[in-house]
Design a protein around this motif. Structure first.
Motif, PDB file in Angstrom:
ATOM      1  N   LEU A  57       0.798  -1.230   0.000  1.00 34.13           N
ATOM      2  CA  LEU A  57       0.000   0.000   0.000  1.00 34.13           C
ATOM      3  C   LEU A  57       0.826   1.273   0.000  1.00 34.13           C
ATOM      4  O   LEU A  57       0.257   2.369  -0.074  1.00 34.13           O
ATOM      5  CB  LEU A  57      -0.943   0.001   1.208  1.00 34.13           C
ATOM      6  N   ILE A  58       2.162   1.163   0.067  1.00 33.88           N
ATOM      7  CA  ILE A  58       2.968   2.375  -0.013  1.00 33.88           C
ATOM      8  C   ILE A  58       3.589   2.551  -1.400  1.00 33.88           C
ATOM      9  O   ILE A  58       4.230   3.570  -1.674  1.00 33.88           O
ATOM     10  CB  ILE A  58       4.075   2.405   1.062  1.00 33.88           C
ATOM     11  N   ALA A  59       3.407   1.582  -2.277  1.00 35.56           N
ATOM     12  CA  ALA A  59       3.886   1.679  -3.662  1.00 35.56           C
ATOM     13  C   ALA A  59       2.701   1.934  -4.581  1.00 35.56           C
ATOM     14  O   ALA A  59       1.560   1.582  -4.261  1.00 35.56           O
ATOM     15  CB  ALA A  59       4.604   0.399  -4.074  1.00 35.56           C
ATOM     16  N   SER A  60       2.962   2.531  -5.745  1.00 38.72           N
ATOM     17  CA  SER A  60       1.881   2.793  -6.692  1.00 38.72           C
ATOM     18  C   SER A  60       1.295   1.475  -7.197  1.00 38.72           C
ATOM     19  O   SER A  60       1.961   0.440  -7.212  1.00 38.72           O
ATOM     20  CB  SER A  60       2.396   3.619  -7.877  1.00 38.72           C
ATOM     21  N   GLU A  61       0.044   1.515  -7.603  1.00 40.46           N
ATOM     22  CA  GLU A  61      -0.622   0.298  -8.084  1.00 40.46           C
ATOM     23  C   GLU A  61       0.067  -0.245  -9.334  1.00 40.46           C
ATOM     24  O   GLU A  61       0.175  -1.469  -9.505  1.00 40.46           O
ATOM     25  CB  GLU A  61      -2.094   0.600  -8.359  1.00 40.46           C
ATOM     26  N   ASP A  62       0.546   0.648 -10.211  1.00 41.12           N
ATOM     27  CA  ASP A  62       1.254   0.191 -11.414  1.00 41.12           C
ATOM     28  C   ASP A  62       2.516  -0.571 -11.042  1.00 41.12           C
ATOM     29  O   ASP A  62       2.839  -1.595 -11.652  1.00 41.12           O
ATOM     30  CB  ASP A  62       1.623   1.391 -12.300  1.00 41.12           C
ATOM     31  N   MET A  63       3.229  -0.077 -10.037  1.00 42.41           N
ATOM     32  CA  MET A  63       4.452  -0.743  -9.589  1.00 42.41           C
ATOM     33  C   MET A  63       4.141  -2.121  -9.018  1.00 42.41           C
ATOM     34  O   MET A  63       4.840  -3.101  -9.300  1.00 42.41           O
ATOM     35  CB  MET A  63       5.167   0.120  -8.553  1.00 42.41           C
ATOM     36  N   VAL A  64       3.097  -2.194  -8.201  1.00 41.44           N
ATOM     37  CA  VAL A  64       2.708  -3.478  -7.597  1.00 41.44           C
ATOM     38  C   VAL A  64       2.289  -4.467  -8.679  1.00 41.44           C
ATOM     39  O   VAL A  64       2.678  -5.642  -8.658  1.00 41.44           O
ATOM     40  CB  VAL A  64       1.583  -3.281  -6.571  1.00 41.44           C
ATOM     41  N   ASN A  65       1.506  -3.998  -9.652  1.00 41.07           N
ATOM     42  CA  ASN A  65       1.053  -4.880 -10.731  1.00 41.07           C
ATOM     43  C   ASN A  65       2.240  -5.427 -11.528  1.00 41.07           C
ATOM     44  O   ASN A  65       2.271  -6.614 -11.890  1.00 41.07           O
ATOM     45  CB  ASN A  65       0.108  -4.132 -11.666  1.00 41.07           C
ATOM     46  N   ALA A  66       3.226  -4.559 -11.795  1.00 38.71           N
ATOM     47  CA  ALA A  66       4.411  -5.003 -12.533  1.00 38.71           C
ATOM     48  C   ALA A  66       5.199  -6.021 -11.718  1.00 38.71           C
ATOM     49  O   ALA A  66       5.682  -7.040 -12.254  1.00 38.71           O
ATOM     50  CB  ALA A  66       5.286  -3.804 -12.886  1.00 38.71           C
ATOM     51  N   ALA A  67       5.328  -5.780 -10.412  1.00 37.01           N
ATOM     52  CA  ALA A  67       6.055  -6.718  -9.546  1.00 37.01           C
ATOM     53  C   ALA A  67       5.344  -8.061  -9.481  1.00 37.01           C
ATOM     54  O   ALA A  67       5.983  -9.128  -9.518  1.00 37.01           O
ATOM     55  CB  ALA A  67       6.204  -6.126  -8.150  1.00 37.01           C
ATOM     56  N   MET A  68       4.018  -8.043  -9.388  1.00 31.80           N
ATOM     57  CA  MET A  68       3.262  -9.300  -9.326  1.00 31.80           C
ATOM     58  C   MET A  68       3.346 -10.070 -10.641  1.00 31.80           C
ATOM     59  O   MET A  68       3.315 -11.304 -10.651  1.00 31.80           O
ATOM     60  CB  MET A  68       1.801  -9.005  -8.971  1.00 31.80           C
ATOM     61  N   GLU A  69       3.480  -9.340 -11.755  1.00 33.51           N
ATOM     62  CA  GLU A  69       3.645 -10.013 -13.039  1.00 33.51           C
ATOM     63  C   GLU A  69       4.981 -10.741 -13.087  1.00 33.51           C
ATOM     64  O   GLU A  69       5.082 -11.873 -13.588  1.00 33.51           O
ATOM     65  CB  GLU A  69       3.555  -9.000 -14.187  1.00 33.51           C
ATOM     66  N   VAL A  70       6.026 -10.129 -12.529  1.00 37.12           N
ATOM     67  CA  VAL A  70       7.325 -10.800 -12.451  1.00 37.12           C
ATOM     68  C   VAL A  70       7.235 -12.003 -11.515  1.00 37.12           C
ATOM     69  O   VAL A  70       7.794 -13.074 -11.798  1.00 37.12           O
ATOM     70  CB  VAL A  70       8.407  -9.820 -11.964  1.00 37.12           C
ATOM     71  N   ALA A  71       6.508 -11.864 -10.399  1.00 33.06           N
ATOM     72  CA  ALA A  71       6.346 -12.976  -9.458  1.00 33.06           C
ATOM     73  C   ALA A  71       5.645 -14.154 -10.134  1.00 33.06           C
ATOM     74  O   ALA A  71       6.032 -15.322  -9.943  1.00 33.06           O
ATOM     75  CB  ALA A  71       5.567 -12.509  -8.233  1.00 33.06           C
TER      76      ALA A  71
ATOM     77  N   ILE B  51       8.027   3.311 -16.097  1.00 34.46           N
ATOM     78  CA  ILE B  51       8.465   2.352 -15.079  1.00 34.46           C
ATOM     79  C   ILE B  51       9.766   1.695 -15.523  1.00 34.46           C
ATOM     80  O   ILE B  51       9.942   1.384 -16.707  1.00 34.46           O
ATOM     81  CB  ILE B  51       7.397   1.268 -14.835  1.00 34.46           C
ATOM     82  N   MET B  52      10.657   1.478 -14.569  1.00 33.98           N
ATOM     83  CA  MET B  52      11.836   0.649 -14.782  1.00 33.98           C
ATOM     84  C   MET B  52      11.707  -0.603 -13.925  1.00 33.98           C
ATOM     85  O   MET B  52      11.396  -0.528 -12.739  1.00 33.98           O
ATOM     86  CB  MET B  52      13.118   1.392 -14.396  1.00 33.98           C
ATOM     87  N   LEU B  53      11.946  -1.756 -14.533  1.00 35.83           N
ATOM     88  CA  LEU B  53      12.008  -3.031 -13.823  1.00 35.83           C
ATOM     89  C   LEU B  53      13.432  -3.557 -13.926  1.00 35.83           C
ATOM     90  O   LEU B  53      13.978  -3.693 -15.026  1.00 35.83           O
ATOM     91  CB  LEU B  53      11.052  -4.056 -14.445  1.00 35.83           C
ATOM     92  N   GLY B  54      14.034  -3.852 -12.794  1.00 39.42           N
ATOM     93  CA  GLY B  54      15.389  -4.381 -12.789  1.00 39.42           C
ATOM     94  C   GLY B  54      15.470  -5.663 -11.991  1.00 39.42           C
ATOM     95  O   GLY B  54      15.195  -5.670 -10.793  1.00 39.42           O
ATOM     96  N   ILE B  55      15.831  -6.752 -12.651  1.00 37.27           N
ATOM     97  CA  ILE B  55      15.979  -8.052 -11.994  1.00 37.27           C
ATOM     98  C   ILE B  55      17.463  -8.279 -11.698  1.00 37.27           C
ATOM     99  O   ILE B  55      18.307  -8.182 -12.602  1.00 37.27           O
ATOM    100  CB  ILE B  55      15.441  -9.187 -12.872  1.00 37.27           C
TER     101      ILE B  55
ATOM    102  N   GLY C 141       5.536  -6.528 -21.901  1.00 38.26           N
ATOM    103  CA  GLY C 141       5.095  -5.691 -23.020  1.00 38.26           C
ATOM    104  C   GLY C 141       3.588  -5.696 -23.187  1.00 38.26           C
ATOM    105  O   GLY C 141       2.979  -4.675 -23.536  1.00 38.26           O
ATOM    106  N   ARG C 142       2.960  -6.856 -22.897  1.00 42.19           N
ATOM    107  CA  ARG C 142       1.516  -6.985 -23.086  1.00 42.19           C
ATOM    108  C   ARG C 142       0.729  -6.430 -21.910  1.00 42.19           C
ATOM    109  O   ARG C 142      -0.292  -5.741 -22.103  1.00 42.19           O
ATOM    110  CB  ARG C 142       1.168  -8.461 -23.301  1.00 42.19           C
ATOM    111  N   LYS C 143       1.179  -6.674 -20.679  1.00 41.12           N
ATOM    112  CA  LYS C 143       0.387  -6.342 -19.500  1.00 41.12           C
ATOM    113  C   LYS C 143       0.841  -5.075 -18.772  1.00 41.12           C
ATOM    114  O   LYS C 143       0.092  -4.531 -17.959  1.00 41.12           O
ATOM    115  CB  LYS C 143       0.389  -7.515 -18.518  1.00 41.12           C
ATOM    116  N   CYS C 144       2.061  -4.638 -19.031  1.00 43.10           N
ATOM    117  CA  CYS C 144       2.593  -3.460 -18.321  1.00 43.10           C
ATOM    118  C   CYS C 144       3.200  -2.485 -19.324  1.00 43.10           C
ATOM    119  O   CYS C 144       4.434  -2.340 -19.415  1.00 43.10           O
ATOM    120  CB  CYS C 144       3.646  -3.882 -17.296  1.00 43.10           C
ATOM    121  N   PRO C 145       2.363  -1.803 -20.097  1.00 42.57           N
ATOM    122  CA  PRO C 145       2.887  -0.908 -21.142  1.00 42.57           C
ATOM    123  C   PRO C 145       3.658   0.289 -20.601  1.00 42.57           C
ATOM    124  O   PRO C 145       4.395   0.933 -21.348  1.00 42.57           O
ATOM    125  CB  PRO C 145       1.609  -0.452 -21.867  1.00 42.57           C
ATOM    126  N   GLN C 146       3.512   0.583 -19.287  1.00 45.03           N
ATOM    127  CA  GLN C 146       4.249   1.722 -18.713  1.00 45.03           C
ATOM    128  C   GLN C 146       5.739   1.409 -18.553  1.00 45.03           C
ATOM    129  O   GLN C 146       6.542   2.315 -18.338  1.00 45.03           O
ATOM    130  CB  GLN C 146       3.682   2.091 -17.337  1.00 45.03           C
TER     131      GLN C 146
END
Length: 464
Positions: free
Chosen positions: A167-181, A215-219, A241-246
Motif C-alpha cells: 500500500l505504499i507503492a503505486s498500483e502500477d508498480m505493484v502490478n508489474a512486480a506481481m507479473e514478475v512474481a 516504469i523501470m524493472l530491474g531483476i 510488453g503486453r500487460k505493463c505498457p508503462q
C-alpha cells in the motif's frame, strides 16, 4: 519432554527504539535480594500503552516479542489497512493514526536538537503528506529461496514474506512486480539462498515516475540472461510488453557478490532503454537503476520549495550545492542564482547532473565528482566563497571536518537538508563557534508509516 518456562506480565511501553518498535522493562522477582531487569522490544505498540506479554525465556536480559494483547490502547491506535502489516517489515506504524505519527516525529526532532543545546521552539510542526499511501516511486523486493517475491519479515532479515499487495507503492508498480512474481512461478525459477549462496534470482527493483508514468524493472540475478534462460526471458519480455505498457526499461543485472544489496557487475537491457524520465519541480531528470532520487516525489517537491523559501536566493549570488546527487536541488536553485557549483562523490550521479542541466537548458552550473571535504576545498579555490551553501548529506551526516570547513568559508546563509535529525543536530553544533545561528527547522514527512523524517533548516552568519 522438556518443560518450557514462561512468565506473563502487563507492562507499559515507555519509548520507541530507532526502528520504531516499543520498548518496555519488566522487573522479575526471582527470589533473590534484587529483582532482575528484563528489557523488551515489542513491535506495533505506541508509547504509553499497556500490553500483556508472555515471555518464553525470562532468564535472558533482552527479548523481542509480540504483545499478546494491548490492555490499554492509545487513543491514536487504529486498525492497519495492509493484510501483510503484522509480519512485513516494509512499514512499522500502520497501527498508528497519521496525525499521531506526525506529532511523534515533531517531538523526536525537538528532542535530538535540545540534546545539542538548541531551542525546541525553532522546530515547526512536521509537514505531512496529503496522501500517506501509494507515495513511493521506488521499491526493492527480495526473492525467497523458493522463488516467491516479497519483503523481509520484521526483525528477521533472512525471512521473506510473499506479498500480494503493497500500500505504499503505486498500483502500477505493484502490478508489474506481481507479473514478475507470476513469471517466476511459471518457469519455476529459484531464488537466492543467503546461507548457501545458491539460486538464481536475488532482487527486483521497481521505480516509476509519477509525472511521466514510466516504469523501470530491474531483476538482479546470479547469472547472465542467456543459454538455458533464453525461453524464460523471451516470455518475460512478452508478458511485460503486453500487460505493463508503462515499463520503458526492462533490465537484467548480474550480481554474484555475497553482499545482500542491489548492485550490478554487468547490466543487460532486455527491452526499452537503460533509464526512465522523471520530472520534479518543473525539471526533467534521467534516472538509471542506481540513481539516487527522492523516493516520495510529492513531498520532495515541498522540500525543494521550503529550501528555496528559506534560502531566498538572489540572481547576483553564487551558491554551492554539497552532496548534490543528480541535481535535485541544483537545477531549481541554478535558475535563481548567478552561478552554482555542485559536489558529489558518486561519479555516475555527477554525470547525470551534468546531463540533466543540459537537458533543461541550464548553463551556469559546474559539477565536481569528489568527496565533500576535498571537493569543497577545490571549489572554494576555483569558484570563490559562496553567498549561499546548501547541503543534503547521507544519513551519516556531513561530519565535523566538512562542517568546520564550511564554517571557515563563512557563506552568508546555509540551508541544511537532512534525512537523519541526530547527525543533523551534531553537524550544525559544529557551526556555532564560527558565528552561525540556527533560525528554524522544518520537519517534512517523506516516509509515512516509518520512523524516518526529513528536516529543512536555515542557519545564518551573525558573527562570533
Amino acid at each position: 519432554m522438556t518443560n518450557i518456562k514462561t512468565e506473563t506480565y502487563i507492562t507499559e511501553i515507555n519509548e520507541l527504539d530507532r526502528k520504531g518498535s516499543g520498548r518496555a522493562v519488566v522487573w522479575r522477582d526471582t527470589g533473590q535480594v534484587n529483582p532482575k531487569k528484563l528489557k523488551l522490544t515489542i513491535p506495533q505498540t505506541i508509547p504509553g500503552e499497556k500490553v500483556k506479554v508472555t515471555v518464553d525465556n525470562p532468564d535472558r536480559k533482552w527479548l523481542r516479542l509480540q504483545a499478546d494483547q494491548v490492555v490499554e490502547p492509545d487513543l491514536e491506535r487504529i486498525e492497519p489497512d495492509c493484510p501483510h502489516f503484522v509480519r512485513c517489515g516494509g512499514c512499522v506504524w500502520q497501527h498508528w493514526s497519521y496525525s499521531g505519527q506526525l506529532k511523534h516525529k515533531t517531538d523526536y526532532v525537538k528532542k535530538v536538537l535540545e540534546a545539542q543545546g538548541f531551542d525546541q521552539s525553532l522546530v515547526l510542526d512536521t509537514v505531512g503528506a496529503e496522501n500517506p499511501w501509494r507515495y513511493r516511486n521506488k521499491m526493492e523486493f527480495t526473492f525467497a529461496a523458493d522463488g516467491s517475491l516479497g519483503l523481509h519479515e520484521q526483525g528477521n532479515f533472512r525471512k521473506v514474506i510473499p506479498l500480494e499487495t503493497c500500500l505504499i507503492a503505486s498500483e502500477d508498480m505493484v502490478n508489474a512486480a506481481m507479473e514478475v512474481a507470476n513469471w517466476t512461478k511459471t518457469h519455476q525459477l529459484s531464488g537466492y539462498h543467503k546461507d548457501t549462496h545458491t539460486g538464481l534470482l536475488r532482487h527486483l527493483m521497481v521505480r516509476q515516475s509519477f509525472e511521466t508514468g514510466e516504469i523501470m524493472l530491474g531483476i538482479f540475478a546470479t547469472e547472465a540472461p542467456d543459454h538455458e534462460l533464453t525461453y524464460a526471458i523471451e516470455d518475460l519480455i512478452r508478458r511485460i510488453g503486453r500487460k505493463c505498457p508503462q515499463v520503458k526499461s526492462l533490465m537484467w543485472f548480474e550480481n554474484r557478490d555475497w553482499a545482500d544489496r542491489t548492485q550490478a557487475e554487468q547490466a543487460h537491457i532486455l527491452a526499452g532503454r537503460d533509464f526512465i524520465y522523471d520530472e520534479m519541480f518543473g525539471y526533467r531528470y534521467r534516472l538509471w537503476f542506481d540513481t539516487f532520487f527522492q523516493t516520495n516525489p510529492k513531498q520532495a517537491e515541498k522540500l525543494v520549495e521550503l529550501a528555496i523559501e528559506m534560502a531566498n536566493p538572489k540572481s547576483s549570488e553564487k551558491m554551492i550545492d554539497l552532496f548534490c546527487g543528480v541535481g535535485t536541488f541544483s537545477l531549481p536553485f541554478a535558475t535563481r542564482v548567478s552561478a552554482l557549483a555542485g559536489i558529489e562523490i558518486v561519479e555516475t550521479s555527477i554525470a547525470s547532473a551534468k546531463r540533466n542541466a543540459i537537458d533543461n537548458g541550464i548553463d551556469n552550473t559546474v559539477f565536481l565528482a569528489k568527496d565533500a571535504r576535498r571537493g569543497i576545498d577545490q571549489i572554494l579555490t576555483d569558484f570563490g566563497i559562496p553567498d549561499l551553501l546548501l547541503l543534503d548529506p547521507p544519513r551519516s551526516g556531513a561530519g565535523g571536518k566538512v562542517m568546520r570547513r564550511i564554517g571557515r568559508a563563512k557563506p552568508e546563509r546555509i540551508v541544511y537538508v537532512s534525512c537523519n535529525p541526530e547527525t543533523f543536530a551534531t553537524d550544525i553544533k559544529e557551526l556555532e563557534p564560527f558565528g552561525y545561528q540556527l533560525e528554524k527547522v522544518q520537519p517534512v514527512d517523506l516516509f509515512p508509516h516509518t520512523v524516518h523524517v526529513e528536516c529543512c533548516s536555515l542557519l545564518t552568519y551573525v558573527g562570533k
